[in-house]
Design a protein around this motif. Structure first.
Motif, mmCIF file in Angstrom:
data_model
loop_
_atom_site.group_PDB
_atom_site.id
_atom_site.type_symbol
_atom_site.label_atom_id
_atom_site.label_comp_id
_atom_site.label_asym_id
_atom_site.label_seq_id
_atom_site.Cartn_x
_atom_site.Cartn_y
_atom_site.Cartn_z
ATOM 1 N N LEU A 58 0.831 -1.204 0.000
ATOM 2 C CA LEU A 58 0.000 0.000 0.000
ATOM 3 C C LEU A 58 0.866 1.255 0.000
ATOM 4 C CD1 LEU A 58 -2.897 1.137 0.188
ATOM 5 C CD2 LEU A 58 -2.675 1.042 2.676
ATOM 6 N N LEU A 59 1.923 1.256 0.820
ATOM 7 C CA LEU A 59 2.822 2.405 0.850
ATOM 8 C C LEU A 59 3.523 2.591 -0.492
ATOM 9 C CD1 LEU A 59 4.220 4.642 2.475
ATOM 10 C CD2 LEU A 59 5.904 2.940 3.208
ATOM 11 N N LEU A 60 3.945 1.493 -1.087
ATOM 12 C CA LEU A 60 4.605 1.573 -2.388
ATOM 13 C C LEU A 60 3.656 2.132 -3.449
ATOM 14 C CD1 LEU A 60 7.176 0.932 -4.019
ATOM 15 C CD2 LEU A 60 6.208 -1.341 -4.468
ATOM 16 N N SER A 61 2.390 1.731 -3.369
ATOM 17 C CA SER A 61 1.412 2.238 -4.338
ATOM 18 C C SER A 61 1.196 3.737 -4.178
ATOM 19 C CB SER A 61 0.085 1.493 -4.184
ATOM 20 O OG SER A 61 -0.515 1.784 -2.934
ATOM 21 N N VAL A 62 1.199 4.210 -2.936
ATOM 22 C CA VAL A 62 1.043 5.650 -2.697
ATOM 23 C C VAL A 62 2.239 6.415 -3.249
ATOM 24 C CG1 VAL A 62 0.914 7.431 -0.912
ATOM 25 C CG2 VAL A 62 -0.459 5.353 -0.692
ATOM 26 N N VAL B 166 0.553 16.542 -1.322
ATOM 27 C CA VAL B 166 0.885 15.309 -0.602
ATOM 28 C C VAL B 166 -0.166 15.017 0.463
ATOM 29 C CG1 VAL B 166 2.552 14.253 0.970
ATOM 30 C CG2 VAL B 166 3.351 15.459 -1.050
ATOM 31 N N LEU B 167 -0.557 16.036 1.203
ATOM 32 C CA LEU B 167 -1.582 15.851 2.236
ATOM 33 C C LEU B 167 -2.920 15.450 1.609
ATOM 34 C CD1 LEU B 167 -0.741 18.958 4.469
ATOM 35 C CD2 LEU B 167 -0.224 16.560 4.952
ATOM 36 N N GLY B 168 -3.257 16.058 0.491
ATOM 37 C CA GLY B 168 -4.513 15.697 -0.168
ATOM 38 C C GLY B 168 -4.481 14.321 -0.794
ATOM 39 N N PHE B 169 -3.314 13.934 -1.338
ATOM 40 C CA PHE B 169 -3.191 12.640 -2.012
ATOM 41 C C PHE B 169 -3.204 11.462 -1.037
ATOM 42 C CE2 PHE B 169 -1.074 14.001 -6.271
ATOM 43 C CZ PHE B 169 -2.216 14.732 -6.571
ATOM 44 N N VAL C 35 -5.675 10.763 0.602
ATOM 45 C CA VAL C 35 -7.018 10.229 0.348
ATOM 46 C C VAL C 35 -7.055 9.778 -1.110
ATOM 47 C CG1 VAL C 35 -9.485 10.714 0.405
ATOM 48 C CG2 VAL C 35 -7.952 11.865 2.007
ATOM 49 N N PRO C 36 -7.250 8.479 -1.383
ATOM 50 C CA PRO C 36 -7.110 7.968 -2.756
ATOM 51 C C PRO C 36 -7.974 8.689 -3.781
ATOM 52 C CG PRO C 36 -7.243 6.154 -1.191
ATOM 53 C CD PRO C 36 -7.509 7.392 -0.414
ATOM 54 N N LEU C 37 -9.241 8.945 -3.490
ATOM 55 C CA LEU C 37 -10.121 9.559 -4.483
ATOM 56 C C LEU C 37 -9.730 11.005 -4.758
ATOM 57 C CD1 LEU C 37 -13.633 8.128 -3.536
ATOM 58 C CD2 LEU C 37 -12.106 7.426 -5.392
ATOM 59 N N VAL C 38 -9.144 11.670 -3.778
ATOM 60 C CA VAL C 38 -8.682 13.039 -3.995
ATOM 61 C C VAL C 38 -7.597 13.060 -5.070
ATOM 62 C CG1 VAL C 38 -7.498 14.989 -2.911
ATOM 63 C CG2 VAL C 38 -9.313 13.812 -1.685
ATOM 64 N N THR C 39 -6.771 12.038 -5.101
ATOM 65 C CA THR C 39 -5.715 11.954 -6.111
ATOM 66 C C THR C 39 -6.311 11.969 -7.509
ATOM 67 O OG1 THR C 39 -4.432 10.626 -4.552
ATOM 68 C CG2 THR C 39 -3.704 10.632 -6.853
ATOM 69 N N VAL C 40 -7.361 11.184 -7.706
ATOM 70 C CA VAL C 40 -7.987 11.095 -9.027
ATOM 71 C C VAL C 40 -8.629 12.420 -9.414
ATOM 72 C CG1 VAL C 40 -9.748 9.907 -10.393
ATOM 73 C CG2 VAL C 40 -8.366 8.624 -8.743
ATOM 74 N N VAL C 41 -9.364 13.017 -8.476
ATOM 75 C CA VAL C 41 -10.108 14.238 -8.777
ATOM 76 C C VAL C 41 -9.170 15.431 -8.959
ATOM 77 C CG1 VAL C 41 -11.825 15.857 -7.883
ATOM 78 C CG2 VAL C 41 -12.161 13.406 -7.579
ATOM 79 N N ALA C 42 -8.115 15.490 -8.151
ATOM 80 C CA ALA C 42 -7.237 16.666 -8.165
ATOM 81 C C ALA C 42 -6.096 16.568 -9.169
ATOM 82 C CB ALA C 42 -6.653 16.885 -6.764
ATOM 83 N N MET C 43 -5.868 15.404 -9.761
ATOM 84 C CA MET C 43 -4.721 15.255 -10.643
ATOM 85 C C MET C 43 -4.764 16.183 -11.862
ATOM 86 S SD MET C 43 -1.798 13.892 -11.183
ATOM 87 C CE MET C 43 -1.617 12.430 -10.180
ATOM 88 N N PRO C 44 -5.894 16.332 -12.576
ATOM 89 C CA PRO C 44 -5.886 17.270 -13.718
ATOM 90 C C PRO C 44 -5.538 18.691 -13.306
ATOM 91 C CG PRO C 44 -7.818 15.844 -13.798
ATOM 92 C CD PRO C 44 -7.185 15.625 -12.466
ATOM 93 N N GLY C 45 -6.107 19.160 -12.192
ATOM 94 C CA GLY C 45 -5.783 20.496 -11.721
ATOM 95 C C GLY C 45 -4.341 20.613 -11.276
#
Length: 308
Positions: free
Chosen positions: A85-89, A215-218, A220-230
């Motif tokens: 899990l850590l490696l995936s993050v 980093v703090l936002g990422f 949370v897994p879904l935040v990564t997906v939503v915030a990546m384009p921005g």
């Protein structure tokens, strides 16, 4: 402090940009969704195989009593899953950028076009861009991993390991996340990886202000997906600050028929009344010439051609 605030500002501007361009926000989420789906499947399989991996790694515990054997292997299986899990993050952003190289290339180009002064990207095939992106991502991961090992070891220091080390961990992660996200825009500008590292080291406040909140936002897994384009859009704006686009020569062309010339492009006419004759000009000393520009008449001498 100004660079720190500017980095946060670029992060906010990137999110605002994709909010105004909803189609590009959805377009930019495609690579993150693909990567997230792959990681979910991989973690699901790892969770199912963690017990078998623990049993394979501890053959010496086959003859232990069931309590100690289960305790050891359950603990080891949990550590294997947490490690995965850590490696995936740690690798999610790098893999997403690698998978989404064509997507984020288009997104960066669109941001540059809307902001003005888009650079001319290097004319290289897609497969070479992917190879360069993979090499650069590996470069970042190796460096980040080296810092991670040092911070992990420092975590065992009393007091410091529980206070200073976590803060340093977020700062280091934010710096390398900024380096990773700006790689697409800076690669379009022809900036090599080591030069990108030097540029961001010279603007640490900018890198921390942009990367640490991400980093703090990422986390949370879904935040990564939503915030990546921005995040990619904001990284492009940040790259424009690091490497401003210079106007290419040849832009001052003649105006087309029917267009008014740019007043700033028209050269100023000289003031003839203030113009003085050049000392080396023989015609300036001709005594019979009337200096109409200066408003004075010089005395004329006899002209031999008139009396001929």
């Amino acid at each position: 402090m100004r660079d720190l605030a500017a980095g946060m500002g670029y992060l906010a501007k990137g999110q605002k940009w994709v909010a105004r361009h909803g189609r590009w926000w959805a377009f930019g989420m495609i690579p993150a969704l693909i990567t997230l789906a792959g990681y979910v499947v991989a973690l699901f399989l790892l969770g199912g195989w963690a017990g078998d991996i623990a049993a394979w790694a501890t053959p010496f515990a086959d003859h232990w009593t069931s309590f100690w054997q289960d305790l050891l292997r359950t603990t080891l299986a949990a550590l294997v899953f947490v490690g995965g899990l850590l490696l995936s993050v740690l690798t999610f952003t790098a893999v997403t950028l690698l998978v989404g190289q064509p997507f984020y290339e288009e997104l960066c180009e669109k941001v540059d076009e809307t902001e003005g002064g888009a650079p001319t990207p290097p004319d290289v095939p897609l497969w070479r861009e992917l190879v360069v992106a993979a090499r650069d991502s590996l470069f970042v991961l190796v460096r980040a991993g080296g810092f991670g090992v040092l911070l992990f070891a420092a975590g065992f220091i009393p007091v410091v390991g529980q206070t200073v080390v976590p803060v340093l961990g977020f700062l280091v992660s934010g710096f390398f996340l900024t380096l990773e996200l700006t790689s697409v825009a800076l690669q379009r500008r022809g900036v090599p990886q080591r030069e990108r590292l030097r540029l961001l080291r010279g603007r640490l406040g900018l890198a921390f202000g942009f990367g640490v909140p991400l980093v703090l936002g990422f986390l949370v897994p879904l935040v990564t997906v939503v915030a990546m384009p921005g995040a990619v859009a904001g990284a492009t704006l940040l790259a424009r600050d690091l490497v401003p686009v210079e106007e290419e020569p040849g832009t001052d062309e003649d105006p087309e028929e029917g267009e008014s010339p740019d007043p700033a492009a028209v050269p100023e006419l000289p003031e003839y009344r203030a113009q003085q004759p050049a000392a080396a000009n023989p015609y300036a000393d001709n005594p019979y010439v009337k200096d109409s520009c200066a408003g004075a008449t010089r005395p004329a001498e006899p002209n031999p051609y008139r009396s001929a």
